[in-house]
Design a protein around this motif. Structure first.
Motif, PDB file in Angstrom:
ATOM      1  N   LEU A  69       0.845  -1.206   0.000  1.00  0.00           N
ATOM      2  CA  LEU A  69       0.000   0.000   0.000  1.00  0.00           C
ATOM      3  C   LEU A  69       0.876   1.250   0.000  1.00  0.00           C
ATOM      4  O   LEU A  69       0.609   2.204  -0.742  1.00  0.00           O
ATOM      5  CB  LEU A  69      -0.927  -0.017   1.218  1.00  0.00           C
ATOM      6  CG  LEU A  69      -1.888   1.162   1.351  1.00  0.00           C
ATOM      7  CD1 LEU A  69      -2.780   1.299   0.122  1.00  0.00           C
ATOM      8  CD2 LEU A  69      -2.755   1.021   2.614  1.00  0.00           C
ATOM      9  N   TRP A  70       1.937   1.241   0.804  1.00  0.00           N
ATOM     10  CA  TRP A  70       2.782   2.429   0.902  1.00  0.00           C
ATOM     11  C   TRP A  70       3.564   2.666  -0.387  1.00  0.00           C
ATOM     12  O   TRP A  70       3.669   3.792  -0.869  1.00  0.00           O
ATOM     13  CB  TRP A  70       3.723   2.315   2.091  1.00  0.00           C
ATOM     14  CG  TRP A  70       4.525   3.567   2.299  1.00  0.00           C
ATOM     15  CD1 TRP A  70       5.867   3.708   2.219  1.00  0.00           C
ATOM     16  CD2 TRP A  70       4.016   4.867   2.604  1.00  0.00           C
ATOM     17  NE1 TRP A  70       6.242   5.008   2.459  1.00  0.00           N
ATOM     18  CE2 TRP A  70       5.115   5.749   2.695  1.00  0.00           C
ATOM     19  CE3 TRP A  70       2.732   5.383   2.809  1.00  0.00           C
ATOM     20  CZ2 TRP A  70       4.979   7.103   2.979  1.00  0.00           C
ATOM     21  CZ3 TRP A  70       2.591   6.732   3.104  1.00  0.00           C
ATOM     22  CH2 TRP A  70       3.699   7.576   3.179  1.00  0.00           C
TER      23      TRP A  70
ATOM     24  N   ASP B 274      12.560  -0.140   7.789  1.00  0.00           N
ATOM     25  CA  ASP B 274      12.079  -0.350   6.422  1.00  0.00           C
ATOM     26  C   ASP B 274      11.570   0.926   5.779  1.00  0.00           C
ATOM     27  O   ASP B 274      11.076   0.906   4.653  1.00  0.00           O
ATOM     28  CB  ASP B 274      10.992  -1.423   6.398  1.00  0.00           C
ATOM     29  CG  ASP B 274       9.802  -1.072   7.297  1.00  0.00           C
ATOM     30  OD1 ASP B 274       9.781   0.049   7.861  1.00  0.00           O
ATOM     31  OD2 ASP B 274       8.907  -1.919   7.442  1.00  0.00           O
ATOM     32  N   ARG B 275      11.630   2.057   6.524  1.00  0.00           N
ATOM     33  CA  ARG B 275      11.228   3.372   6.024  1.00  0.00           C
ATOM     34  C   ARG B 275       9.732   3.464   5.743  1.00  0.00           C
ATOM     35  O   ARG B 275       9.289   4.327   4.985  1.00  0.00           O
ATOM     36  CB  ARG B 275      12.008   3.754   4.752  1.00  0.00           C
ATOM     37  CG  ARG B 275      13.518   3.723   4.888  1.00  0.00           C
ATOM     38  CD  ARG B 275      13.992   4.659   5.968  1.00  0.00           C
ATOM     39  NE  ARG B 275      13.613   6.046   5.667  1.00  0.00           N
ATOM     40  CZ  ARG B 275      13.431   6.991   6.591  1.00  0.00           C
ATOM     41  NH1 ARG B 275      13.550   6.695   7.880  1.00  0.00           N
ATOM     42  NH2 ARG B 275      13.102   8.222   6.237  1.00  0.00           N
ATOM     43  N   ILE B 276       8.948   2.605   6.339  1.00  0.00           N
ATOM     44  CA  ILE B 276       7.493   2.638   6.154  1.00  0.00           C
ATOM     45  C   ILE B 276       6.846   3.250   7.393  1.00  0.00           C
ATOM     46  O   ILE B 276       7.087   2.780   8.518  1.00  0.00           O
ATOM     47  CB  ILE B 276       6.938   1.220   5.910  1.00  0.00           C
ATOM     48  CG1 ILE B 276       7.493   0.656   4.602  1.00  0.00           C
ATOM     49  CG2 ILE B 276       5.410   1.233   5.874  1.00  0.00           C
ATOM     50  CD1 ILE B 276       7.121  -0.792   4.358  1.00  0.00           C
ATOM     51  N   PRO B 277       6.033   4.290   7.251  1.00  0.00           N
ATOM     52  CA  PRO B 277       5.327   4.882   8.402  1.00  0.00           C
ATOM     53  C   PRO B 277       4.107   4.024   8.777  1.00  0.00           C
ATOM     54  O   PRO B 277       2.995   4.277   8.325  1.00  0.00           O
ATOM     55  CB  PRO B 277       4.917   6.257   7.881  1.00  0.00           C
ATOM     56  CG  PRO B 277       4.733   6.049   6.403  1.00  0.00           C
ATOM     57  CD  PRO B 277       5.723   5.001   5.996  1.00  0.00           C
TER      58      PRO B 277
END
Length: 864
Positions: A454-455, A678-681
């Motif tokens: 999704l991101w 993983d740099r995903i919020p």
């Protein structure tokens, strides 16, 4: 030099690709990614420069490219796939129609009238949200198989093109629509000649020809006065500009829309059983409908009015009285004096159809409310506001019982959801999200979408909107003659990784586009933070006569030229559906700051929500409605303030601007930039999933149109057919009963009340006995109700409820009624008695002016 003869040139296509014409002339392509990609394959640059217009594309493309496509096996396979998808769609009646009405001989036909329709950017006959809503209404009606036709006007210039001067002031340019290079066709009769209808405008005929736009399964008929049969320039100019000209031009347009549109359907051999007036612009159709029924059934005005009401539906979109159309007595007399005579009405009685309390100018909304049997606002809050705004039409009726309901607007998902998200939904929700978007169980699967997918999908959309916006800004600067350094700097505006906030809508002052600029130093700190940057993209048009709205645009452009903020704030000129689509698909946050309660519904935020974009909005319109759900309200986005209203609007702006900054600093920005390895919020993505899962089943036009079908269209259709059967015998009976009730109503009096509760009582059954004088009326002519509820500090009943009382005895017109109930709450309660008309064929619970209360009061407290 005028031609002596005209003819149309259509694109010459090789036989192998002739189906492209069929695809081009059915607007289903505008919500089919696969069809759009097919046209784009022919010439991607020309697709963009043609304004996403497949008819113009096919007529302009190099013939060699057409010949090449006709020999390209991959292109032909793609075309055959698209054609194979369209044909069964057109052949099948649609889910709703097939299941409900396919085999019934009395199937309904609904006529949907609107002054504007926003279907696709290349067909410029819309100005804003009202038109987009109307277009999405037709698209969902097509998908659902609702038997509906649209009626509107075909504007030669449509709404204006916007560009900004060097100072940032909005300028308007009007471009002629080339009807013969648009996806529409002139409608001809059996004799091969164009269908033409006429209307009487102040004593002389004006003619309108009829064009057809095919919107999937739904035809849209558009009237056009700009052709040779109208010899006068002022008559040809009637359909020149949308919302252009003065009051006289407006009344002429609305006569053509309402009366001309009604006559066009008749000329086409169509006989709708339900007429839906989308806003008051088309309300004159109600008068034409009444007159038509008078002639068809040899009825009086009173009889035809009762019959017509059963088939009339009205939706109001405007929560501010000044936003409704008003016409002077002089204009109404000039254009409708003859109509009043044909309706056998005096001019004062005719004018009262559009007046409140018998005074003031003639209001189109009042006319529609008086003549339609069902009326609604476009959100829960707007329904409440509308009941308060128009309660004078129903004197002495409690405001919460004014017969104006609400059906909350929605958006047509397949027109607005990005291709990438479309594919993601297919993968994790299954195809039912497209076929049954109003099914909540389908959207509950949103939580199963992997956060990574999704991101990444959303990031690609943000990168795309940034690249596209840079090109737009560069083109804008070139057009206005900016220095070369400024033009080249356009390549560096915005950051594809920064938190991106979008604000795009009509620039009316109540929408407060510059509220976020209230404290520029605080905003500067938020936008220019080196580790957590934020950026703003604005777009929108002000009405040509709205200088205050233009000043807001100028203010934004001034701020965007600040050396430090120039990379973080941009304004995109000439807002249209294409710009809207890019923004709602690619920004992270959708900002909405209307001054409550002036936003009737607002649908731009719904488009954003469907794309996983989070809303940040004041509690107005639809956002107030969905935020009221305690299960989701703090997981779907953010609310600015708590819906408070202050007398000092300057103070209101300050409070809500501070609340906006607080949300950005303490919640929005930190949540967006809270990343793991993983740099995903992940907290942000969880909000995206909750927003999709909680809102999408509600904010779509499939749900909205289904609401209209179930609550309005089918009941109105069945009621009208019942009243019209047998030469409208039941309609005449209803009219006669109402005439008798109106004549006798002055004799209806609530008299002595017996066995009334008083003092302090336990929560046990209470019984009330009341004497009611009915004069010459009988008990079946009225409904007598015990009206009771809690009493507030002003001595008024609040949250009242009505309980039907039963007639026990009659002595010379003095009837005795009894009612019984059991209070369930402690505290101070009160009751009163009211009487209202009753008839099995009445289409509304409250008839304006016909209600009687005990002691001649209105819902006042008693039994204290």
């Amino acid at each position: 030099m005028r031609p002596v003869q005209t003819f149309s040139i259509i694109p010459h296509l090789p036989a192998e690709i002739e189906p492209l014409l069929t695809l081009a002339y059915n607007l289903r392509w505008c919500w089919s990614h696969d069809t759009i990609e097919l046209f784009r394959r022919l010439d991607r640059n020309l697709w963009e420069t043609s304004g996403h217009n497949p008819v113009r594309l096919l007529g302009s493309i190099d013939q060699h490219k057409l010949e090449s496509a006709a020999k390209d096996d991959a292109f032909l396979a793609h075309m055959r796939r698209v054609v194979a998808n369209l044909q069964p769609y057109m052949d099948h009646e649609g889910t709703w129609f097939h299941k409900t009405w396919a085999k019934r001989p009395d199937a309904p036909l609904i006529a949907y009238f609107s002054a504007e329709f926003g279907l696709t950017e290349c067909l410029s006959i819309f100005a804003g949200g009202l038109g987009i809503l109307a277009g999405d209404h037709l698209k969902s009606a097509s998908d659902l198989g609702v038997p509906l036709v649209g009626v509107g006007l075909l504007y030669q210039q449509g709404y204006f093109r916007q560009y900004l001067s060097q100072s940032g002031w909005q300028q308007e340019a009007y471009e002629d629509n080339d009807f013969h290079n648009l996806p529409l066709t002139l409608v001809s009769g059996n004799d091969g000649n164009p269908i033409v209808v006429d209307v009487n405008l102040a004593g002389h005929p004006v003619y309108a020809q009829v064009w057809r736009v095919q919107v999937g399964r739904v035809p849209l008929y558009l009237l056009d006065t700009n052709f040779a049969q109208n010899s006068r320039t002022e008559d040809r100019d009637i359909t020149d500009q949308l919302y252009g000209g003065d009051r006289e031009m407006r009344i002429r347009q609305e006569i053509v829309l309402g009366i001309g549109g009604y006559r066009a359907l008749k000329a086409l051999g169509l006989a709708p059983s339900v007429y839906h007036m989308n806003e008051g612009h088309s309300a004159f159709l109600a008068l034409e409908h009444v007159q038509n029924l008078m002639e068809r059934y040899a009825m009086s005005f009173a009889e035809a009015r009762e019959l017509a009401a059963a088939s009339l539906v009205f939706t109001t979109h405007t929560p501010v009285k000044a936003g409704h159309d008003y016409f002077s007595d002089e204009l109404m007399n000039r254009y409708f004096g003859e109509t009043a005579r044909r309706l056998s009405m005096s001019l004062p009685d005719f004018l009262n159809l559009g007046r409140t309390e018998g005074t003031g100018e003639f209001c189109m909304t009042v006319l529609a409310l008086r003549l339609a049997s069902r009326s609604n606002g476009v959100s829960k809050l707007h329904g409440e506001v509308s009941r308060q705004m128009w309660q004078s039409l129903w004197p002495d009726v409690p405001v919460d019982e004014i017969p104006i309901g609400h059906i909350t607007n929605g958006v047509h998902f397949r027109s607005w959801i990005s291709l990438e998200l479309n594919q993601l939904y297919d993968r994790y929700l299954g195809p039912n999200w497209r076929e049954e978007p109003a099914n909540g169980e389908v959207w509950s699967g949103a939580h199963s979408i992997p956060a990574e997918e999704l991101w990444r999908t959303h990031e690609r959309r943000r990168e795309r909107v940034v690249g596209w916006a840079r090109n737009r800004v560069r083109d804008q600067r070139i057009r206005r003659g900016a220095p070369q350094a400024e033009i080249e700097a356009a390549d560096e505006v915005l950051d594809p990784d920064a938190l991106t906030i979008g604000f795009a809508r009509r620039f009316a002052t109540y929408k407060r586009a510059t509220l976020i600029f209230r404290d520029m130093e605080r905003l500067r700190r938020i936008l220019t933070d080196k580790t957590r940057p934020v950026q703003l993209i604005f777009a929108g048009k002000a009405h040509p006569q709205d200088d205050a709205g233009k000043q807001l645009i100028q203010r934004i452009t001034e701020v965007s030229r600040d050396p430090e903020l120039g990379r973080r704030i941009i304004f995109l000129e000439d807002y249209d559906m294409a710009i809207a689509r890019y923004l709602v698909q690619g920004v992270d946050v959708w900002l909405n700051t209307p001054l409550r309660p002036n936003e009737a519904s607002g649908t731009s935020g719904m488009k954003a929500a469907a794309n996983g974009v989070l809303n940040l909005s004041t509690l107005d319109g639809w956002w107030d409605e969905v935020w009221d759900d305690p299960a989701n309200s703090h997981k779907i986005g953010w609310a600015i303030g708590k819906g408070e209203a202050y007398q000092d609007l300057n103070y209101q702006d300050q409070v809500e601007a501070d609340a906006l900054y607080d949300l950005l600093e303490r919640d929005v920005v930190p949540t967006f930039y809270d990343r793991g390895a993983d740099r995903i919020p992940r907290k942000w993505v969880d909000r995206m999933k909750t927003s999709i899962g909680s809102l999408c089943h509600f904010v779509n036009t499939h749900r909205m149109v289904s609401n209209y079908v179930e609550r309005f269209y089918i009941p109105n259709h069945e009621h009208f057919r019942a009243l019209a059967d047998d030469n409208a015998n039941r309609g005449r009976t209803l009219a006669a009963a109402m005439q008798r009730i109106r004549k006798e109503w002055r004799n209806v009096v609530v008299g002595k009340i017996e066995e009334a509760p008083s003092g302090s009582l336990a929560a046990s059954p209470i019984r009330v006995r009341a004497h009611v004088q009915l004069g010459a009326l009988q008990s079946q002519d009225v409904l007598v109700e015990l009206y009771l509820g809690r009493v507030d500090t002003r001595g008024e009943i609040v949250d009242g409820r009505a309980i039907e009382m039963q007639a026990e005895a009659n002595s010379g017109g003095d009837w005795v009624y009894t009612g019984e109930t059991t209070p369930t709450e402690s505290g101070l309660h009160g009751f009163t008695i009211r009487v209202r008309p009753s008839h099995p064929d009445l289409s509304t619970a409250f008839v304006p002016g016909l209600i009687a209360w005990a002691n001649g009061g209105r819902a006042s407290a008693a039994g204290r």
